[in-house]
Design a protein around this motif. Structure first.
Motif: not given
Length: 281
Positions: A115-123, A139-154
């Motif tokens: 839940r809330g994961s991106v890039c097909g990675d739960p972490a 400039c630009g990103i074809a498939d961008p994501v807004r990452v808020t935390a990785i591996d439990g670190i916000p």
């Protein structure tokens, strides 16, 4: 002797009277009244009364054993629970789904929630966003994501990057950053910058920075579980230098204090494709 004679005569007279009044037989206790019941009648009285014939099964004598009262109990009306309200199960499932799923810091967990994961990675937590476009060439990103935390670190702020950069950042957190800090547990990363359409080092006429492609992230500091914070500008110590060195190879470019004068207060990591070895300063 003559004077004692009267006393002897008086004593013999009293003794004779006592012997005359003594009973011929010893007295015996009075007999008890006759029992009102015979032994057989007493045994009948002491026995418990039989249960009604309606409580005993047909064809079985009353003394054959305890009666089977199941038919009588079955006839008794027992209270039943009220039916559950409609939608109760769905509400319980929604409440359970709303609970946060804990993650294991420093180790990948098979139970990581997607839940809330991106890039097909739960972490990797965040959100997918529409493609980033720009009038500036490059400039630009074809498939961008807004990452808020990785591996439990916000993150202190969301990082707008592509998935290749997000995966590289996760690898560095696990294999580079955490080993570099040892027992000091990082609980937050201060993100200094991510996507921004600009030239390298903001120099006019220079090539577009990897930030403009969504392939770069800048880290300014680390917050630890004990509440302390190390920043690159103030605390560029052995542990931070070790963490930066561990990023070389995971990222195509790693820059920090002393590299080129433009990264004195943060670490720059990007996933630019380079010929040969990575560029690490």
């Amino acid at each position: 002797m003559r004077a004692a004679g009267p006393f002897v005569v008086l004593w013999l007279a009293l003794a004779g009277m006592a012997l005359a009044e003594a009973p011929k037989t010893s007295p015996r206790p009075l007999t008890r009244p006759a029992a009102t019941h015979t032994a057989a009648q007493a045994a009948v009285i002491l026995r418990p009364k039989h249960r009604p014939d309606a409580m005993a099964p047909s064809g079985v004598a009353p003394d054959a054993g305890p009666p089977n009262v199941a038919p009588q109990l079955a006839a008794v009306s027992m209270p039943r629970p009220h039916p559950r309200p409609d939608g109760l199960t769905a509400q319980a499932e929604q409440a359970a789904a709303a609970q946060p799923t804990p993650t294991t810091r420093g180790k990948s967990s098979k139970k990581d929630s997607r839940r809330g994961s991106v890039c097909g990675d739960p972490a990797i937590k965040g959100a997918e966003i529409p493609a980033v476009t720009s009038k500036t060439k490059g400039c630009g990103i074809a498939d961008p994501v807004r990452v808020t935390a990785i591996d439990g670190i916000p993150f202190s702020q969301a990082a707008t990057i592509d998935c290749d950069t997000a995966r590289a950042l996760k690898q560095w957190i696990r294999e580079g950053m955490r080993p570099a800090f040892g027992n000091r547990e990082v609980v937050k990363l201060h993100i200094f910058g991510s996507y921004m359409c600009r030239s390298r080092n903001n120099i006019r006429g220079a090539k577009v920075s990897e930030h403009g492609r969504g392939k770069a992230v800048d880290i300014a500091g680390f917050v630890f579980s004990d509440g302390k914070e190390w920043t690159v500008a103030r605390d560029y110590n052995k542990q931070i230098r070790s963490a930066q060195k561990a990023a070389c190879g995971i990222f195509g470019t790693t820059l920090g204090p002393g590299s080129d004068g433009y990264h004195e207060d943060h670490l720059h990591f990007d996933t630019a494709e380079r010929r040969g070895s990575a560029y690490c300063r």
